[in-house]
Design a protein around this motif. Structure first.
Motif, PDB file in Angstrom:
ATOM      1  N   ASP A   1       0.822  -1.218   0.000  1.00  0.00           N
ATOM      2  CA  ASP A   1       0.000   0.000   0.000  1.00  0.00           C
ATOM      3  C   ASP A   1       0.855   1.267   0.000  1.00  0.00           C
ATOM      4  OD1 ASP A   1       1.098  -0.059   2.473  1.00  0.00           O
ATOM      5  OD2 ASP A   1      -0.791  -0.280   3.574  1.00  0.00           O
ATOM      6  N   GLU A   2       2.135   1.136  -0.369  1.00  0.00           N
ATOM      7  CA  GLU A   2       3.014   2.306  -0.262  1.00  0.00           C
ATOM      8  C   GLU A   2       2.833   3.302  -1.406  1.00  0.00           C
ATOM      9  OE1 GLU A   2       7.055   1.458   1.093  1.00  0.00           O
ATOM     10  OE2 GLU A   2       6.372  -0.573   1.487  1.00  0.00           O
ATOM     11  N   ILE A   3       2.218   2.836  -2.490  1.00  0.00           N
ATOM     12  CA  ILE A   3       1.855   3.747  -3.584  1.00  0.00           C
ATOM     13  C   ILE A   3       0.388   3.444  -3.898  1.00  0.00           C
ATOM     14  CG2 ILE A   3       2.297   4.419  -5.991  1.00  0.00           C
ATOM     15  CD1 ILE A   3       5.170   3.489  -5.694  1.00  0.00           C
ATOM     16  N   PRO A   4      -0.498   4.462  -3.924  1.00  0.00           N
ATOM     17  CA  PRO A   4      -1.912   4.199  -4.206  1.00  0.00           C
ATOM     18  C   PRO A   4      -2.092   3.511  -5.568  1.00  0.00           C
ATOM     19  CG  PRO A   4      -1.556   6.491  -3.557  1.00  0.00           C
ATOM     20  CD  PRO A   4      -0.212   5.876  -3.709  1.00  0.00           C
ATOM     21  N   LYS A   5      -3.145   2.669  -5.639  1.00  0.00           N
ATOM     22  CA  LYS A   5      -3.345   1.831  -6.814  1.00  0.00           C
ATOM     23  C   LYS A   5      -3.349   2.630  -8.129  1.00  0.00           C
ATOM     24  CE  LYS A   5      -6.313  -1.682  -8.750  1.00  0.00           C
ATOM     25  NZ  LYS A   5      -7.520  -2.466  -8.748  1.00  0.00           N
ATOM     26  N   ASP A   6      -4.111   3.736  -8.153  1.00  0.00           N
ATOM     27  CA  ASP A   6      -4.211   4.479  -9.428  1.00  0.00           C
ATOM     28  C   ASP A   6      -2.862   5.060  -9.839  1.00  0.00           C
ATOM     29  OD1 ASP A   6      -4.471   6.118  -7.165  1.00  0.00           O
ATOM     30  OD2 ASP A   6      -5.463   7.696  -8.315  1.00  0.00           O
ATOM     31  N   ILE A   7      -2.072   5.476  -8.855  1.00  0.00           N
ATOM     32  CA  ILE A   7      -0.754   6.039  -9.202  1.00  0.00           C
ATOM     33  C   ILE A   7       0.192   4.940  -9.668  1.00  0.00           C
ATOM     34  CG2 ILE A   7       1.263   7.278  -8.288  1.00  0.00           C
ATOM     35  CD1 ILE A   7      -0.690   8.881  -6.578  1.00  0.00           C
ATOM     36  N   LEU A   8       0.138   3.784  -8.987  1.00  0.00           N
ATOM     37  CA  LEU A   8       0.994   2.678  -9.417  1.00  0.00           C
ATOM     38  C   LEU A   8       0.613   2.219 -10.836  1.00  0.00           C
ATOM     39  CD1 LEU A   8       3.322   0.774  -8.752  1.00  0.00           C
ATOM     40  CD2 LEU A   8       1.673  -0.785  -7.680  1.00  0.00           C
ATOM     41  N   GLN A   9      -0.682   2.212 -11.120  1.00  0.00           N
ATOM     42  CA  GLN A   9      -1.103   1.835 -12.478  1.00  0.00           C
ATOM     43  C   GLN A   9      -0.522   2.788 -13.520  1.00  0.00           C
ATOM     44  OE1 GLN A   9      -5.336   1.765 -11.635  1.00  0.00           O
ATOM     45  NE2 GLN A   9      -5.431  -0.449 -11.942  1.00  0.00           N
ATOM     46  N   LYS A  10      -0.508   4.077 -13.166  1.00  0.00           N
ATOM     47  CA  LYS A  10       0.028   5.075 -14.104  1.00  0.00           C
ATOM     48  C   LYS A  10       1.546   4.885 -14.261  1.00  0.00           C
ATOM     49  CE  LYS A  10      -0.186  10.078 -14.836  1.00  0.00           C
ATOM     50  NZ  LYS A  10       1.013  10.704 -14.267  1.00  0.00           N
ATOM     51  N   ILE A  11       2.233   4.645 -13.139  1.00  0.00           N
ATOM     52  CA  ILE A  11       3.685   4.431 -13.186  1.00  0.00           C
ATOM     53  C   ILE A  11       4.007   3.233 -14.083  1.00  0.00           C
ATOM     54  CG2 ILE A  11       5.680   3.670 -11.812  1.00  0.00           C
ATOM     55  CD1 ILE A  11       4.642   5.389  -9.494  1.00  0.00           C
ATOM     56  N   VAL A  12       3.253   2.145 -13.883  1.00  0.00           N
ATOM     57  CA  VAL A  12       3.484   0.930 -14.673  1.00  0.00           C
ATOM     58  C   VAL A  12       3.236   1.210 -16.161  1.00  0.00           C
ATOM     59  CG1 VAL A  12       2.513  -1.347 -15.170  1.00  0.00           C
ATOM     60  CG2 VAL A  12       3.079  -0.735 -12.821  1.00  0.00           C
ATOM     61  N   ALA A  13       2.131   1.882 -16.457  1.00  0.00           N
ATOM     62  CA  ALA A  13       1.793   2.141 -17.861  1.00  0.00           C
ATOM     63  C   ALA A  13       2.864   3.000 -18.534  1.00  0.00           C
ATOM     64  CB  ALA A  13       0.430   2.811 -17.951  1.00  0.00           C
ATOM     65  N   GLU A  14       3.363   4.018 -17.823  1.00  0.00           N
ATOM     66  CA  GLU A  14       4.415   4.861 -18.411  1.00  0.00           C
ATOM     67  C   GLU A  14       5.724   4.090 -18.574  1.00  0.00           C
ATOM     68  OE1 GLU A  14       2.746   9.084 -16.562  1.00  0.00           O
ATOM     69  OE2 GLU A  14       4.702   8.335 -15.906  1.00  0.00           O
ATOM     70  N   THR A  15       5.987   3.169 -17.642  1.00  0.00           N
ATOM     71  CA  THR A  15       7.230   2.386 -17.703  1.00  0.00           C
ATOM     72  C   THR A  15       7.299   1.548 -18.981  1.00  0.00           C
ATOM     73  OG1 THR A  15       7.325   2.234 -15.293  1.00  0.00           O
ATOM     74  CG2 THR A  15       8.566   0.576 -16.524  1.00  0.00           C
ATOM     75  N   ILE A  16       6.149   0.993 -19.388  1.00  0.00           N
ATOM     76  CA  ILE A  16       6.154   0.014 -20.493  1.00  0.00           C
ATOM     77  C   ILE A  16       5.464   0.542 -21.751  1.00  0.00           C
ATOM     78  CG2 ILE A  16       6.340  -2.041 -19.030  1.00  0.00           C
ATOM     79  CD1 ILE A  16       3.251  -2.275 -19.254  1.00  0.00           C
ATOM     80  N   SER A  17       5.585   1.855 -21.977  1.00  0.00           N
ATOM     81  CA  SER A  17       4.847   2.450 -23.101  1.00  0.00           C
ATOM     82  C   SER A  17       5.550   2.229 -24.447  1.00  0.00           C
ATOM     83  CB  SER A  17       4.665   3.936 -22.849  1.00  0.00           C
ATOM     84  OG  SER A  17       5.940   4.534 -22.779  1.00  0.00           O
ATOM     85  N   PHE A  18       6.043   1.019 -24.671  1.00  0.00           N
ATOM     86  CA  PHE A  18       6.622   0.673 -25.976  1.00  0.00           C
ATOM     87  C   PHE A  18       6.473  -0.827 -26.169  1.00  0.00           C
ATOM     88  CE2 PHE A  18       9.822   1.730 -22.768  1.00  0.00           C
ATOM     89  CZ  PHE A  18      10.463   0.532 -22.586  1.00  0.00           C
TER      90      PHE A  18
END
Ligand SMILES: *Cc1c(COP(=O)(O)O)cnc(C)c1O
Length: 426
Positions: free
Chosen positions: A65-82
Motif C-alpha cells: 500500500d506504499e503507492i496508491p493503486k491508481d498512481i501505481l497503475q500510471k507508473i506501470v503504464a508509463e514504464t512500459i509504453s513501448f
C-alpha cells in the motif's frame, strides 16, 4: 511489502526505504520478505489481459500500500509504453526484443520505473534529491532518460571522456532540464571512485541517491517482459527456455522471480562473455570473483555479478536445485562474432553482440524437440555500430530518432578531479 538484507545484519525496511537506500546499511542487497504466486487462472488466461494489467499484477505485491493503486497503475503504464515483441528467428527459436524504449536498451524499463517511484516518494519533500551515477555506457542513458523531467530529482551523470560510443554520449549529454553530464578526464573506474567518494563525503549537503542496478525498483519491473513473452508464445509452445545475456545478473534474476510468481518457464540459461565467474561456479560450486576483462559485449564485462546472490536466495541457496532449472555458459568474442554472422546468414536478422551471446547459450543448451528457445535482445544493434558493421560487412540502417539525436548539440562539463565534482555538487 518489507525487504530484508541478504547480509542479515540490517533492519527490515519498507519498499520506499529499500528504493531510497539502494543498498542496505550492512552492504547487503534487499530481498522481499514474501513472494506469493499469482492465481493459476490468471496465468492460464494471460492472453485476455493487457500488458498494463499483467505488469500491474506482477508488481503489485512488492509495493503493497506504499503507492496508491491508481498512481501505481500510471507508473506501470508509463514504464512500459513501448513494444516487447518476440521475433521468430527459426522454427524453435525467437528473440525477445527489449530495445524499443527511448535509449534502445532493456535498462529503460528498470530506470523508468525507479524514476517514477522515487519521484512519487519525493514529491512532498521540499529538499531535492540528487541521483549521482557513474556510467560506462548504457546505464547512464537509461537513467538520464528515465528521470528526465521528474520533479524534485536532479541527475548528475559521470562518464569517461572518449570511452563511450557516440550514440551513448549523445543520449547522456543532450537532454538538458534536470540532467547534467560531467565528462571525466579518465576511465570508468575514475568516475566510479569519484561517485563513491561523494557518497562518503559528509561536507556535501545535498541528499545523494544512487540509481544502481541493484536497486529493487530497477530489478523487479524487469519481470514484466517475461510475462509479455509468455503471453505471445504459450498457445503455440509449451516448454519455454530463456537464454539471457548476463553481466550483473539482474535481468535473468527478474525472470526467475517471474517464474517464482508461477510463470511456467522450463529452464533459464545465463549466457556470458569471457567474464565467466558464474559459468565456473556452476561447474564446481566455487564462487570466485575476478577482475573484469574487456569484450565486444561490454555491458556484460562484470567479474563479480552483484545479483547472483539473489538468484541463490531464490533457490534457497541449494546448489543442486539451482542446477536443475538453470545453466550458464561462457563465450569468446570470436564465437560471438561467428554467431552474429550465422544469425544473419540463416535468418537475415541483425543481432547485437549481447543478443548473439544469448543465442549461443541456446545453441549450447541443445533444445529438445518440445522446447522453444527465446534469447533476449538487450540492446539495439546500432548501439554497437562499429562491431556490428565490421562483423557483418554491411552498413546498417540508423533509426530516424537516432539520426535526430546525433544532430543534437552535446552539453557536458569537463572535470578532472574529485574536488571539481565536489565544487559542482555544493
Ligand atoms: C546491462 C546490460 C546487460 C547485462 O544485464 P545484467 O542485468 O547486468 O545481467 C546485457 N546487455 C546489455 C545491452 C546491457 O546494457
Amino acid at each position: 511489502m518489507n525487504y530484508y538484507s541478504l547480509n542479515h545484519k540490517a533492519p527490515n525496511v519498507s519498499f520506499k526505504d529499500a528504493v531510497v537506500n539502494g543498498l542496505a546499511p550492512d552492504r547487503g542487497l534487499y530481498f522481499p520478505e514474501n513472494i506469493t504466486p499469482l492465481p493459476e487462472d490468471f496465468i492460464q488466461n494471460i492472453d485476455q489481459f493487457t500488458k498494463e494489467e499483467i505488469a500491474f499484477k506482477a508488481i503489485e505485491q512488492f509495493i503493497g500500500d506504499e503507492i496508491p493503486k491508481d498512481i501505481l497503475q500510471k507508473i506501470v503504464a508509463e514504464t512500459i509504453s513501448f513494444d516487447f515483441p518476440v521475433v521468430p528467428i527459426d522454427k524453435n527459436i525467437g528473440t525477445l526484443e527489449l530495445f524499443h524504449g527511448p535509449t534502445l536498451a532493456f535498462k529503460d524499463v528498470g530506470a523508468r520505473f525507479m524514476a517514477r517511484c522515487l519521484g512519487y516518494f519525493n514529491q512532498k519533500n521540499t529538499n531535492k534529491v540528487t541521483v549521482l551515477v557513474a556510467t560506462s555506457g548504457d546505464t547512464g542513458g537509461a537513467v538520464a532518460n528515465g528521470f528526465l523531467g521528474v520533479k524534485g530529482v536532479d541527475v548528475v551523470i559521470l562518464y569517461p571522456s572518449g570511452k563511450v560510443s557516440d550514440i551513448q554520449e549523445k543520449q547522456l549529454t543532450t537532454l538538458g532540464q534536470n540532467i547534467t553530464a560531467l565528462e571525466v578526464n579518465g576511465v570508468f573506474d575514475d568516475c566510479q571512485d569519484m561517485v563513491k567518494s561523494a557518497f562518503l563525503d559528509t561536507e556535501i549537503k545535498r541528499q545523494l541517491t544512487s540509481a544502481n542496478s541493484i536497486n529493487v525498483a530497477r530489478w523487479l519491473p524487469q519481470m514484466f517482459y517475461y510475462f509479455f513473452a509468455y503471453k505471445q508464445l504459450y498457445k503455440k509452445h509449451k516448454n519455454i527456455v530463456f537464454s539471457v545475456p548476463s553481466g550483473n545478473f539482474g535481468n535473468i534474476c527478474a525472470g526467475m522471480m517471474a517464474q517464482k510468481l508461477g510463470l511456467p518457464i522450463k529452464h533459464f540459461i545465463a549466457a556470458t562473455n569471457v567474464n565467466d565467474t558464474v559459468p565456473q561456479f556452476m561447474k564446481d560450486g566455487k564462487y570466485e570473483p575476478k577482475s573484469s576483462q574487456p569484450t565486444i559485449s561490454n555491458a556484460m564485462d562484470v567479474g563479480n555479478p552483484s545479483n547472483f546472490i539473489r538468484i541463490q536466495q531464490l533457490f534457497d541457496n541449494n546448489f543442486s536445485s539451482l542446477k536443475t532449472g538453470f545453466s550458464s555458459f561462457s563465450f569468446s568474442d570470436t564465437e560471438t562474432k561467428e554467431a552474429m554472422q550465422r544469425i544473419y546468414t540463416n535468418s537475415s536478422y541483425i543481432a547485437d553482440p549481447h543478443g548473439a551471446v544469448g543465442y549461443l547459450g541456446l545453441e549450447k543448451h541443445q533444445l529438445k524437440a518440445d522446447e522453444y528457445g527465446v534469447f533476449l535482445e538487450t540492446a539495439h544493434p546500432v548501439k554497437f555500430l562499429d562491431v556490428v558493421e565490421s562483423t557483418l560487412d554491411k552498413k546498417i540502417a540508423i533509426p530516424a530518432d537516432i539520426k535526430e539525436l546525433i544532430k543534437k548539440e552535446k552539453k557536458s562539463i569537463l572535470i578532472a578531479s574529485y574536488k571539481e565534482l565536489k565544487d559542482f555538487l555544493q
